[in-house]
Write an enzyme that holds these catalytic residues in place. Structure first.
Site, PDB file in Angstrom:
ATOM      1  N   ILE A 211      -5.347  -1.075  -9.790  1.00 25.61           N
ATOM      2  CA  ILE A 211      -6.607  -0.862  -9.055  1.00 25.61           C
ATOM      3  C   ILE A 211      -7.052   0.597  -9.178  1.00 25.61           C
ATOM      4  O   ILE A 211      -8.217   0.905  -9.441  1.00 25.61           O
ATOM      5  CB  ILE A 211      -6.419  -1.263  -7.572  1.00 25.61           C
ATOM      6  CG1 ILE A 211      -6.025  -2.743  -7.497  1.00 25.61           C
ATOM      7  CG2 ILE A 211      -7.695  -0.997  -6.771  1.00 25.61           C
ATOM      8  CD1 ILE A 211      -5.524  -3.208  -6.157  1.00 25.61           C
TER       9      ILE A 211
ATOM     10  N   PHE B 263      -1.282   7.718  -4.823  1.00 24.49           N
ATOM     11  CA  PHE B 263       0.002   8.041  -4.207  1.00 24.49           C
ATOM     12  C   PHE B 263       1.120   7.690  -5.187  1.00 24.49           C
ATOM     13  O   PHE B 263       0.964   6.782  -6.004  1.00 24.49           O
ATOM     14  CB  PHE B 263       0.195   7.236  -2.914  1.00 24.49           C
ATOM     15  CG  PHE B 263      -0.347   7.953  -1.710  1.00 24.49           C
ATOM     16  CD1 PHE B 263      -1.710   8.013  -1.493  1.00 24.49           C
ATOM     17  CD2 PHE B 263       0.509   8.577  -0.809  1.00 24.49           C
ATOM     18  CE1 PHE B 263      -2.222   8.688  -0.397  1.00 24.49           C
ATOM     19  CE2 PHE B 263       0.002   9.254   0.280  1.00 24.49           C
ATOM     20  CZ  PHE B 263      -1.364   9.309   0.497  1.00 24.49           C
TER      21      PHE B 263
ATOM     22  N   ASN C 213       6.542  -6.015  -0.653  1.00 22.91           N
ATOM     23  CA  ASN C 213       7.386  -4.819  -0.540  1.00 22.91           C
ATOM     24  C   ASN C 213       7.354  -4.307   0.894  1.00 22.91           C
ATOM     25  O   ASN C 213       6.699  -4.875   1.756  1.00 22.91           O
ATOM     26  CB  ASN C 213       6.913  -3.746  -1.538  1.00 22.91           C
ATOM     27  CG  ASN C 213       5.470  -3.371  -1.311  1.00 22.91           C
ATOM     28  OD1 ASN C 213       5.110  -2.869  -0.258  1.00 22.91           O
ATOM     29  ND2 ASN C 213       4.621  -3.669  -2.300  1.00 22.91           N
TER      30      ASN C 213
ATOM     31  N   LYS D 298       1.687  10.210 -13.767  1.00 24.97           N
ATOM     32  CA  LYS D 298       0.706   9.246 -13.234  1.00 24.97           C
ATOM     33  C   LYS D 298      -0.681   9.851 -13.137  1.00 24.97           C
ATOM     34  O   LYS D 298      -1.684   9.182 -13.382  1.00 24.97           O
ATOM     35  CB  LYS D 298       1.147   8.774 -11.843  1.00 24.97           C
ATOM     36  CG  LYS D 298       2.054   7.570 -11.929  1.00 24.97           C
ATOM     37  CD  LYS D 298       2.623   7.163 -10.618  1.00 24.97           C
ATOM     38  CE  LYS D 298       3.979   6.525 -10.911  1.00 24.97           C
ATOM     39  NZ  LYS D 298       4.721   6.194  -9.727  1.00 24.97           N
TER      40      LYS D 298
HETATM   41  O1  C5P Z   1       2.200   3.226 -10.906  1.00 23.67           O
HETATM   42  P1  C5P Z   1       2.490   3.260  -9.467  1.00 23.67           P
HETATM   43  O2  C5P Z   1       2.487   1.919  -8.806  1.00 23.67           O
HETATM   44  O3  C5P Z   1       3.681   4.066  -9.050  1.00 23.67           O
HETATM   45  O4  C5P Z   1       1.238   4.109  -8.888  1.00 23.67           O
HETATM   46  C1  C5P Z   1       1.038   4.259  -7.541  1.00 23.67           C
HETATM   47  C2  C5P Z   1      -0.430   4.477  -7.283  1.00 23.67           C
HETATM   48  O5  C5P Z   1      -1.217   3.562  -8.022  1.00 23.67           O
HETATM   49  C3  C5P Z   1      -0.793   4.239  -5.843  1.00 23.67           C
HETATM   50  O6  C5P Z   1      -1.871   5.078  -5.526  1.00 23.67           O
HETATM   51  C4  C5P Z   1      -1.213   2.771  -5.826  1.00 23.67           C
HETATM   52  O7  C5P Z   1      -2.101   2.489  -4.764  1.00 23.67           O
HETATM   53  C5  C5P Z   1      -1.884   2.630  -7.176  1.00 23.67           C
HETATM   54  N1  C5P Z   1      -1.733   1.294  -7.800  1.00 23.67           N
HETATM   55  C6  C5P Z   1      -2.826   0.466  -7.877  1.00 23.67           C
HETATM   56  N2  C5P Z   1      -2.702  -0.764  -8.484  1.00 23.67           N
HETATM   57  C7  C5P Z   1      -1.522  -1.150  -9.015  1.00 23.67           C
HETATM   58  C8  C5P Z   1      -0.401  -0.320  -8.929  1.00 23.67           C
HETATM   59  C9  C5P Z   1      -0.558   0.895  -8.303  1.00 23.67           C
HETATM   60  O8  C5P Z   1      -3.914   0.822  -7.387  1.00 23.67           O
HETATM   61  N3  C5P Z   1      -1.439  -2.339  -9.591  1.00 23.67           N
END
Ligand code: C5P
Length: 401
Positions: free
Chosen positions: A311, A327, A214, A341
């Site tokens: 994560i 975030f 991305n 979230k």
């Molecule tokens: O669910 P979404 O991707 O919008 O959430 C964003 C947040 O979740 C960010 O803080 C991002 O670093 C974290 N995230 C993560 N692992 C993922 C997806 C998102 O840590 N697989």
């Protein structure tokens, strides 16, 4: 009284928002600042020097070649006196002249002559603000160290709606207060704290030459790492593939995929006080990445993807977890999705940014955030990512107490 004894020079530009500057002077003074005012010639068309003299309690300078004014505090003395030079409203014209380094009147000359930090509060019609020339001027000024406060978004004097409103005097006074405090005492706030931050995109292998990723540049996460280190924290930065130098004093671990990022985070999680998930982790990866380059001998192709681990949610689910911040980059329903979230991932705080606004958020130099906790919401107006990082870390430090 966050500005006690601070010497603030206010440079007023010639825009309709100039009328708010009398209130701005009052707001700065009620926080303890000593305020002196200089005005561009066109600003005097919107508000009189006499009004500003009355509220600031000092003569107001408008011209450089005025023997009476120079006999008091000369333009060089004013430039030396200031601990912070705030330009508000910073009109499109003023920004262009600052960018060009012109010294054609008092206000622009002081911007060149001062060694104090300069904060500009842009205010103009939204089309003028979004014009490539203005954006280019803003980027150049920021690269020279100018801090931008605002503009806000909303209805404008010209009847249009969009970005270009000068921030309210109260917001500017608050930012000045935080700015000078952060400037003066960056170290103690996170002294002794251990921070783990993820940043950048992840890269999910399709075959040996292709990947899914991305547009994340990593700038916000790196700004957070840099600010946190400057504020006294021990920082570990787990970064996806980005083109950025390692911030001073930060331990950096480079990873590619979400799974590698999760392993690095898990390995470093024990003993962390704060975790900030700033990375734009790819939501899916290839079920089975190809070992050799996939040939393009079909008109269509289907890739089978599987979901990546979350994560942030994994960290938040740990026992004795650190204060956990996520975030959310959204194009719509910002508050609703961010709050959702916050709950779903069981984190302590979420910083949401509206990536539908041009030149903000993803891959941009500037950003604005709405920060939610279970009970509160804080708006951090658009500014460069380092200033924003400092403000976010100040919030985190306060909530973590
Ligand atoms: O669910 P979404 O991707 O919008 O959430 C964003 C947040 O979740 C960010 O803080 C991002 O670093 C974290 N995230 C993560 N692992 C993922 C997806 C998102 O840590 N697989």
């Amino acid at each position: 009284m966050g500005l006690m004894h601070k010497k603030i020079l206010l440079g007023i530009g010639g825009g309709i928002a100039a009328y708010k500057c009398a209130d701005l002077v009052r707001r700065l003074k009620e926080r303890g600042a000593e305020v002196r005012v200089v005005m561009s010639a066109s600003a005097t068309e919107f508000i009189t020097p006499l009004t500003l003299q009355a509220v600031s309690g000092h003569p107001v300078a408008t011209e450089m070649l005025n023997p009476a004014a120079e006999a008091g505090m000369s333009h060089i003395e004013l430039a030396r006196w200031a601990e912070l030079f705030i330009v508000a409203p910073a009109t499109a014209n003023l920004l262009a002249r600052f960018r060009a380094g012109m010294a054609d009147e008092l206000i622009t000359t002081i911007a060149l002559a001062t060694s104090a930090p300069v904060a500009m509060c842009p205010a103009m019609n939204q089309q003028m603000y979004q014009h490539a020339a203005t954006q280019d001027n803003l980027t150049m000024l920021q690269s020279r160290g100018v801090t931008l406060w605002g503009p806000g978004i909303g209805s404008q004097a010209c009847g249009e709606i969009g970005p270009g409103r000068m921030l309210e005097p109260l917001e500017i006074a608050e930012l000045a207060s935080r700015f000078l405090q952060a400037d003066a005492t960056p170290a103690p706030l996170l002294q002794g704290q251990q921070l783990l931050i993820t940043a950048g995109p992840t890269r999910e292998k399709i075959d040996p030459v292709r990947y899914i990723s991305n547009h994340s540049s990593g700038k916000m996460g790196f700004a957070l790492a840099s600010a946190a280190a400057a504020m006294g924290a021990r920082v570990t930065l787990v970064s996806g593939p980005v083109n950025l130098p390692t911030p001073k004093g930060v331990q950096r671990i480079d990873v590619e995929s979400a799974q590698q990022m999760l392993s690095a985070v898990t390995a470093h999680l024990p003993k962390q006080d704060i975790f900030i998930g700033c990375a734009a982790v790819a939501d899916y990866r290839m079920a089975e990445p190809a070992d050799s380059k996939i040939k393009k001998n079909h008109d269509t192709m289907q890739l089978q993807l599987v979901k990546n681990p979350d994560i942030l949610a994994t960290v938040a689910a740990q026992e004795n977890r650190p204060f956990t911040v996520g975030f959310a980059a959204e194009t719509d329903h910002l508050e609703q999705y961010a709050r959702d979230k916050l709950q779903r991932k069981r984190i302590d705080m979420i910083a949401a940014n509206d990536i539908s606004i041009p030149n903000q958020g993803f891959n941009a130099e500037r950003n604005a955030l709405k920060v939610f906790t279970k009970d509160d919401c804080h708006e951090l107006p658009s500014t460069d990512k380092l200033s924003l990082a400092i403000q976010l870390l100040q919030l985190i430090a306060n909530y973590k107490k």
